[in-house]
Scaffold this motif. Sequence first.
Motif, PDB file in Angstrom:
ATOM      1  N   GLU A 255     -11.311  -4.215   6.470  1.00  0.00           N
ATOM      2  CA  GLU A 255     -11.256  -3.910   4.697  1.00  0.00           C
ATOM      3  C   GLU A 255      -9.750  -4.046   4.153  1.00  0.00           C
ATOM      4  O   GLU A 255      -9.681  -4.451   3.035  1.00  0.00           O
ATOM      5  CB  GLU A 255     -11.911  -2.352   4.414  1.00  0.00           C
TER       6      GLU A 255
ATOM      7  N   THR B  45      -9.472  -7.805   3.324  1.00  0.00           N
ATOM      8  CA  THR B  45     -10.080  -8.244   2.526  1.00  0.00           C
ATOM      9  C   THR B  45      -9.941  -7.784   1.183  1.00  0.00           C
ATOM     10  O   THR B  45      -9.734  -8.282   0.083  1.00  0.00           O
ATOM     11  CB  THR B  45     -11.705  -7.488   2.825  1.00  0.00           C
ATOM     12  N   CYS B  46      -9.585  -6.592   0.983  1.00  0.00           N
ATOM     13  CA  CYS B  46      -8.790  -5.852  -0.258  1.00  0.00           C
ATOM     14  C   CYS B  46      -7.433  -6.584  -0.607  1.00  0.00           C
ATOM     15  O   CYS B  46      -7.438  -6.924  -1.944  1.00  0.00           O
ATOM     16  CB  CYS B  46      -8.565  -4.338  -0.150  1.00  0.00           C
TER      17      CYS B  46
ATOM     18  N   ILE C 241      -6.389  -1.782  -0.516  1.00  0.00           N
ATOM     19  CA  ILE C 241      -7.245  -0.758  -0.170  1.00  0.00           C
ATOM     20  C   ILE C 241      -6.887   0.578  -0.821  1.00  0.00           C
ATOM     21  O   ILE C 241      -7.810   1.460  -1.119  1.00  0.00           O
ATOM     22  CB  ILE C 241      -7.287  -0.683   1.485  1.00  0.00           C
TER      23      ILE C 241
ATOM     24  N   GLU D 178      -8.161 -10.254  -2.084  1.00  0.00           N
ATOM     25  CA  GLU D 178      -9.007 -10.011  -3.369  1.00  0.00           C
ATOM     26  C   GLU D 178      -7.844  -9.329  -4.540  1.00  0.00           C
ATOM     27  O   GLU D 178      -8.268  -9.466  -5.675  1.00  0.00           O
ATOM     28  CB  GLU D 178     -10.319  -9.350  -3.338  1.00  0.00           C
TER      29      GLU D 178
ATOM     30  N   SER E 277     -10.903   5.972   1.779  1.00  0.00           N
ATOM     31  CA  SER E 277     -11.084   5.381   3.038  1.00  0.00           C
ATOM     32  C   SER E 277      -9.860   5.717   4.007  1.00  0.00           C
ATOM     33  O   SER E 277      -8.883   6.541   3.932  1.00  0.00           O
ATOM     34  CB  SER E 277     -10.875   3.901   3.150  1.00  0.00           C
TER      35      SER E 277
ATOM     36  N   ASN F 226       0.779  -1.267   0.113  1.00  0.00           N
ATOM     37  CA  ASN F 226       0.199   0.008   0.064  1.00  0.00           C
ATOM     38  C   ASN F 226       0.831   1.365   0.133  1.00  0.00           C
ATOM     39  O   ASN F 226       0.375   2.410  -0.654  1.00  0.00           O
ATOM     40  CB  ASN F 226      -1.052   0.052   1.029  1.00  0.00           C
TER      41      ASN F 226
ATOM     42  N   ASP G 292      -8.538   0.154  -4.138  1.00  0.00           N
ATOM     43  CA  ASP G 292      -9.844  -0.417  -4.089  1.00  0.00           C
ATOM     44  C   ASP G 292     -11.007   0.788  -3.358  1.00  0.00           C
ATOM     45  O   ASP G 292     -11.951   0.873  -3.689  1.00  0.00           O
ATOM     46  CB  ASP G 292      -9.934  -1.651  -3.545  1.00  0.00           C
ATOM     47  N   GLN G 293     -10.414   1.356  -2.168  1.00  0.00           N
ATOM     48  CA  GLN G 293     -10.966   2.324  -1.420  1.00  0.00           C
ATOM     49  C   GLN G 293     -10.146   3.500  -1.126  1.00  0.00           C
ATOM     50  O   GLN G 293      -9.862   3.808   0.037  1.00  0.00           O
ATOM     51  CB  GLN G 293     -11.407   1.763  -0.136  1.00  0.00           C
TER      52      GLN G 293
ATOM     53  N   CYS H 291      -6.806  -6.708  -4.656  1.00  0.00           N
ATOM     54  CA  CYS H 291      -6.849  -5.129  -5.165  1.00  0.00           C
ATOM     55  C   CYS H 291      -6.612  -4.200  -3.786  1.00  0.00           C
ATOM     56  O   CYS H 291      -7.702  -4.052  -2.962  1.00  0.00           O
ATOM     57  CB  CYS H 291      -8.062  -4.781  -5.588  1.00  0.00           C
TER      58      CYS H 291
END
Length: 415
Positions: free
Chosen positions: A241, A244-245, A252, A248, A259, A49, A255-256, A250
Amino acid sequence: MQTTDHKQQPAPGALPPPAAGPGKLPGIRHLIAVGSGKGGVGKSTVSVNLALALAQRGARVGLVDADILGPSIPGMLGIPTGEPPEMTADSRMIPAQRHGLKVVSMGMLTGDDQPAVLRGPMVGKYLKMFVAGVQWGELDYLILDLPPGTGDTQLTLAQSMPLSGVVIVTTPQAVSLKIARRGLRMFEKVQVPILGIVENMRTFTCPHCGETTDIFRHGGGEQMSQELGVPFLGALPLDAEVVTCGDEGCPIVVDQPKSASARVYGAIAGALVAQLDTADTGLKPFVWNWDSNEGAPAWREAAVLPSGARNIPVGLLRRDPRTLSLLWQDGHRDDLDVRDLRLACRCALCVEEMSGRPLLDPRTVRADVSPRRIASIGNYAIQFDWSDGHNSGIYAFSDLRDLGERAALQGAEDV
């Protein structure tokens, strides 16, 4: 040997920007390691990230999964495993690309359930290949996601690659902080700049009621940064999250992007860039032919600082065929006789490792012994190739500074 003090106030703006391109690895401006003392602190998640947050700022970013034995980056970025990358005509790997990042990982060479069973030297070989044997092109930042601990991978990096610095990731609980402190001290010992500490999993906010809980305590990373005098880059919340991201493929930050976690990653990326813009890691890597003076490192009097470090050299000079001069960041200068340097070698051939008993008989060292070649070792040492064939000694900068001070004391006593 002689020692002198040479203080010079640098003119405003005299310090050059951080070394780029040819001074480090061709085309790569900054090589940044992300490390931790222990596993399970979210270091790989932070690496991914953070790299994406830097890319969102317009930077060209590469990411190396330097955990050769336990790669996790492909899964976090949705990169297929077990599909070897394409190669260039000169046998360089072509990195995978995801979300604007260029990526290399051992997971690209092995499947998800295929272990990489390798001894230490092979781990180092793969690591070097993933950094220097890849067609990265032009990069502003190459992020290295390290395995936990202070083992072969960390030492290989420190000794063979020109790191701009390291980011230390920890969680707030006491056991994580204690081990993270050890990891930080290891990088300090080999003079890799500490760019900052990131505290992960600080606070959990319940998505249903909004109540916050400090599951792993609170503020330990920030307190450690204050105690050790290193920058604190930021604190990340414990956010389901993020997991989760990552699962998957992708992260955070992609994806978000609005956030709370993504915003914190953006702030950490900004703080990291600020640290890199002001950091001065001393000399650029060099290989120096002593007789011809070809490849001689710089002598940067403008880099002397009133509060500079005592063991960061900002200049090396062949004063004459028998004298190596060193200028330190605090303005002190040492002039070291090269035969005295040969006699001061601390390698296992010259000093018994367990007892410290000298093995080298000074009578066997010729009076005219001299270096043939001097090469930098990471950010913390130099290595000599001597005219008598000896070449296994590594001289840490801290040891060279101590050697100069002992010589000055001996000279004063002789007077």
